[in-house]
Design a protein around this motif. Structure first.
Motif, PDB file in Angstrom:
ATOM      1  N   LEU A 273      -6.493  -4.014   1.788  1.00 37.63           N
ATOM      2  CA  LEU A 273      -5.171  -4.327   1.235  1.00 37.63           C
ATOM      3  C   LEU A 273      -4.292  -3.083   1.252  1.00 37.63           C
ATOM      4  O   LEU A 273      -3.099  -3.147   1.577  1.00 37.63           O
ATOM      5  CB  LEU A 273      -5.302  -4.870  -0.188  1.00 37.63           C
ATOM      6  CG  LEU A 273      -3.991  -5.185  -0.909  1.00 37.63           C
ATOM      7  CD1 LEU A 273      -3.217  -6.287  -0.190  1.00 37.63           C
ATOM      8  CD2 LEU A 273      -4.263  -5.596  -2.362  1.00 37.63           C
ATOM      9  N   ASN A 274      -4.887  -1.956   0.922  1.00 36.71           N
ATOM     10  CA  ASN A 274      -4.132  -0.698   0.945  1.00 36.71           C
ATOM     11  C   ASN A 274      -3.687  -0.365   2.367  1.00 36.71           C
ATOM     12  O   ASN A 274      -2.553   0.078   2.587  1.00 36.71           O
ATOM     13  CB  ASN A 274      -4.996   0.428   0.384  1.00 36.71           C
ATOM     14  CG  ASN A 274      -4.202   1.699   0.134  1.00 36.71           C
ATOM     15  OD1 ASN A 274      -3.428   1.788  -0.811  1.00 36.71           O
ATOM     16  ND2 ASN A 274      -4.395   2.700   0.988  1.00 36.71           N
ATOM     17  N   ALA A 275      -4.579  -0.599   3.344  1.00 35.46           N
ATOM     18  CA  ALA A 275      -4.244  -0.308   4.741  1.00 35.46           C
ATOM     19  C   ALA A 275      -3.065  -1.150   5.211  1.00 35.46           C
ATOM     20  O   ALA A 275      -2.186  -0.666   5.941  1.00 35.46           O
ATOM     21  CB  ALA A 275      -5.464  -0.559   5.632  1.00 35.46           C
ATOM     22  N   ILE A 276      -3.038  -2.411   4.801  1.00 40.31           N
ATOM     23  CA  ILE A 276      -1.928  -3.285   5.170  1.00 40.31           C
ATOM     24  C   ILE A 276      -0.617  -2.746   4.613  1.00 40.31           C
ATOM     25  O   ILE A 276       0.411  -2.733   5.283  1.00 40.31           O
ATOM     26  CB  ILE A 276      -2.184  -4.715   4.651  1.00 40.31           C
ATOM     27  CG1 ILE A 276      -3.359  -5.348   5.405  1.00 40.31           C
ATOM     28  CG2 ILE A 276      -0.942  -5.577   4.775  1.00 40.31           C
ATOM     29  CD1 ILE A 276      -3.864  -6.621   4.771  1.00 40.31           C
ATOM     30  N   ASN A 277      -0.658  -2.274   3.373  1.00 37.54           N
ATOM     31  CA  ASN A 277       0.564  -1.815   2.727  1.00 37.54           C
ATOM     32  C   ASN A 277       0.999  -0.420   3.157  1.00 37.54           C
ATOM     33  O   ASN A 277       2.150  -0.029   2.914  1.00 37.54           O
ATOM     34  CB  ASN A 277       0.409  -1.895   1.207  1.00 37.54           C
ATOM     35  CG  ASN A 277       0.650  -3.301   0.683  1.00 37.54           C
ATOM     36  OD1 ASN A 277       1.764  -3.797   0.724  1.00 37.54           O
ATOM     37  ND2 ASN A 277      -0.406  -3.956   0.215  1.00 37.54           N
ATOM     38  N   THR A 278       0.111   0.338   3.783  1.00 37.94           N
ATOM     39  CA  THR A 278       0.505   1.649   4.299  1.00 37.94           C
ATOM     40  C   THR A 278       0.857   1.584   5.780  1.00 37.94           C
ATOM     41  O   THR A 278       1.355   2.570   6.344  1.00 37.94           O
ATOM     42  CB  THR A 278      -0.616   2.695   4.094  1.00 37.94           C
ATOM     43  OG1 THR A 278      -1.835   2.218   4.680  1.00 37.94           O
ATOM     44  CG2 THR A 278      -0.840   2.953   2.620  1.00 37.94           C
ATOM     45  N   TYR A 279       0.629   0.439   6.400  1.00 36.71           N
ATOM     46  CA  TYR A 279       0.981   0.257   7.804  1.00 36.71           C
ATOM     47  C   TYR A 279       2.499   0.390   7.963  1.00 36.71           C
ATOM     48  O   TYR A 279       3.272  -0.115   7.147  1.00 36.71           O
ATOM     49  CB  TYR A 279       0.505  -1.118   8.270  1.00 36.71           C
ATOM     50  CG  TYR A 279       0.882  -1.475   9.680  1.00 36.71           C
ATOM     51  CD1 TYR A 279       0.509  -0.669  10.755  1.00 36.71           C
ATOM     52  CD2 TYR A 279       1.602  -2.636   9.943  1.00 36.71           C
ATOM     53  CE1 TYR A 279       0.848  -1.007  12.052  1.00 36.71           C
ATOM     54  CE2 TYR A 279       1.941  -2.988  11.243  1.00 36.71           C
ATOM     55  CZ  TYR A 279       1.567  -2.166  12.301  1.00 36.71           C
ATOM     56  OH  TYR A 279       1.905  -2.513  13.577  1.00 36.71           O
ATOM     57  N   ALA A 280       2.917   1.062   9.021  1.00 31.13           N
ATOM     58  CA  ALA A 280       4.332   1.392   9.178  1.00 31.13           C
ATOM     59  C   ALA A 280       5.192   0.228   9.662  1.00 31.13           C
ATOM     60  O   ALA A 280       6.409   0.348   9.706  1.00 31.13           O
ATOM     61  CB  ALA A 280       4.470   2.564  10.154  1.00 31.13           C
TER      62      ALA A 280
END
Length: 352
Positions: A273-280
């Motif tokens: 979930l964090n990776a999705i939200n840090t994706y540019a």
């Protein structure tokens, strides 16, 4: 009732639309997500079996009380809780209804309104979801009892020949009818066309199928359903590779999207979930969580059915909620592992 202005009218008054919009936006407020505590009696029995507790009314009630009476800090990261019908009617040992316990914390009670999946006739082991009969009356009761939103799950399976067009259209129409009925009764509908992660297919296949499931929104357009009050569309099994983030592109956008954990471990669900939200890439909607197993596995382990461990179980819930709240805004730095750690929570052909 307002007069139709187009073939897409929702028949909602401005006041009704405003109320639904406020609820939907509150559900996906920054750093907040949903605790899914809507397990059926049978599914809850499997959870209790893992800690050697019999599946009794009282044990189910006691466990839900543990969840809902956690320290008020939980409301910093949990915006809503999805209840099962039994839980909607239960109270604490002191006699306070669970719905009021949640409301007093500023958490929106929600309710699972479908009645489970059933085989879809003429299909290859596919299914649809039952429960439309009497749904309006049930929604009216839940709204009167304090609920602000609802959940309905439809399931699609990926195999060599599925999901079929028949299954996608059937489930899309069911979800559209459910969403419209909920809105007419003042409940924000969570629209959940769940593509199961089961199978040995590749990521490209998962992307293609998920894009095809946008049929749900086409069907919603044909119903008197307001998109701005559709709380979320859920997808499963998101991978940390940014390419996987491209595999949902709803045709029309709701106020927010909440992800299921898909049987990932608690920590993996948070990290992804964090990776999705840090994706540019462009993200015009809040991307948050609606987790059941990924918020509860450590809670059950820490509690173990012992009254002396209630506080320990609640601390685990708060820890997981805080971790996922941070992940929902791309600020999870790790170190939030609970008692269940990296254990896989996958259940084949998962049912609630």
């Amino acid at each position: 009732m307002p007069k139709p202005t187009s073939r897409f009218t929702t028949y909602l008054t401005p006041a009704q639309e405003d109320e639904l919009r406020k609820i939907a936006n509150a559900i996906v407020a920054p750093g907040k997500g949903i605790l899914a505590a809507d397990e059926s009696v049978g599914t809850m029995g499997k959870r209790l079996e893992n800690i050697n507790l019999p599946n009794t009314d009282e044990n189910r009630r006691k466990y839900r009380e543990l969840l809902f009476t956690a320290d008020n800090v939980i409301s910093n990261n949990v915006s809503g809780v999805i209840l099962f019908d039994e839980t909607f009617r239960q109270s604490t040992a002191a006699g306070v209804p669970f719905v009021k316990v949640l409301q007093d914390k500023g958490i929106i009670p929600g309710i699972k309104v479908d009645k489970g999946v059933v085989p879809l006739a003429g299909s290859l082991n596919e299914c649809t979801t039952q429960g439309l009969d009497g749904l309006s009356e049930r929604c009216a009761e839940y709204k009167k009892g304090g609920c602000g939103f609802a959940k309905w799950r439809c399931v699609l399976k990926i195999s060599e020949h599925t999901p079929s067009h028949q299954a996608m259209m059937e489930n899309a129409n069911v979800l559209a009818r459910y969403a419209s009925i909920c809105q007419q009764n003042g409940l924000v509908p969570i629209v959940e066309p769940e593509v199961l992660p089961d199978g040995d297919h590749d990521l490209e296949t998962a992307q293609r199928v998920t894009e095809e499931v946008r049929l749900v929104y086409i069907c919603c357009f044909r119903m008197p359903c307001s998109f701005t009050q559709t709380a979320s569309i859920k997808k499963k099994k998101i991978n940390r590779d940014p390419v996987s983030i491209t595999f949902f592109l709803p045709l029309h956008l709701p106020p927010g999207i909440t992800f299921l954990s898909g049987g990932q471990s608690e920590e993996d669900a948070t990290i992804n979930l964090n990776a999705i939200n840090t994706y540019a890439g462009r993200k015009p909607w809040p991307l948050t969580f609606s987790y059941g197993r990924a918020l509860q596995a450590s809670v059950l382990k820490a509690w173990g059915g012992e009254d002396a461990n209630i506080k320990a179980g609640q601390d685990e819930l708060i820890r997981r909620a805080q971790a996922n709240g941070a992940a929902a805004v791309g600020k999870y730095a790790g170190g939030g592992e609970g008692a269940a750690g990296g254990e896989s929570l996958f259940v084949a052909n998962h049912a609630y």
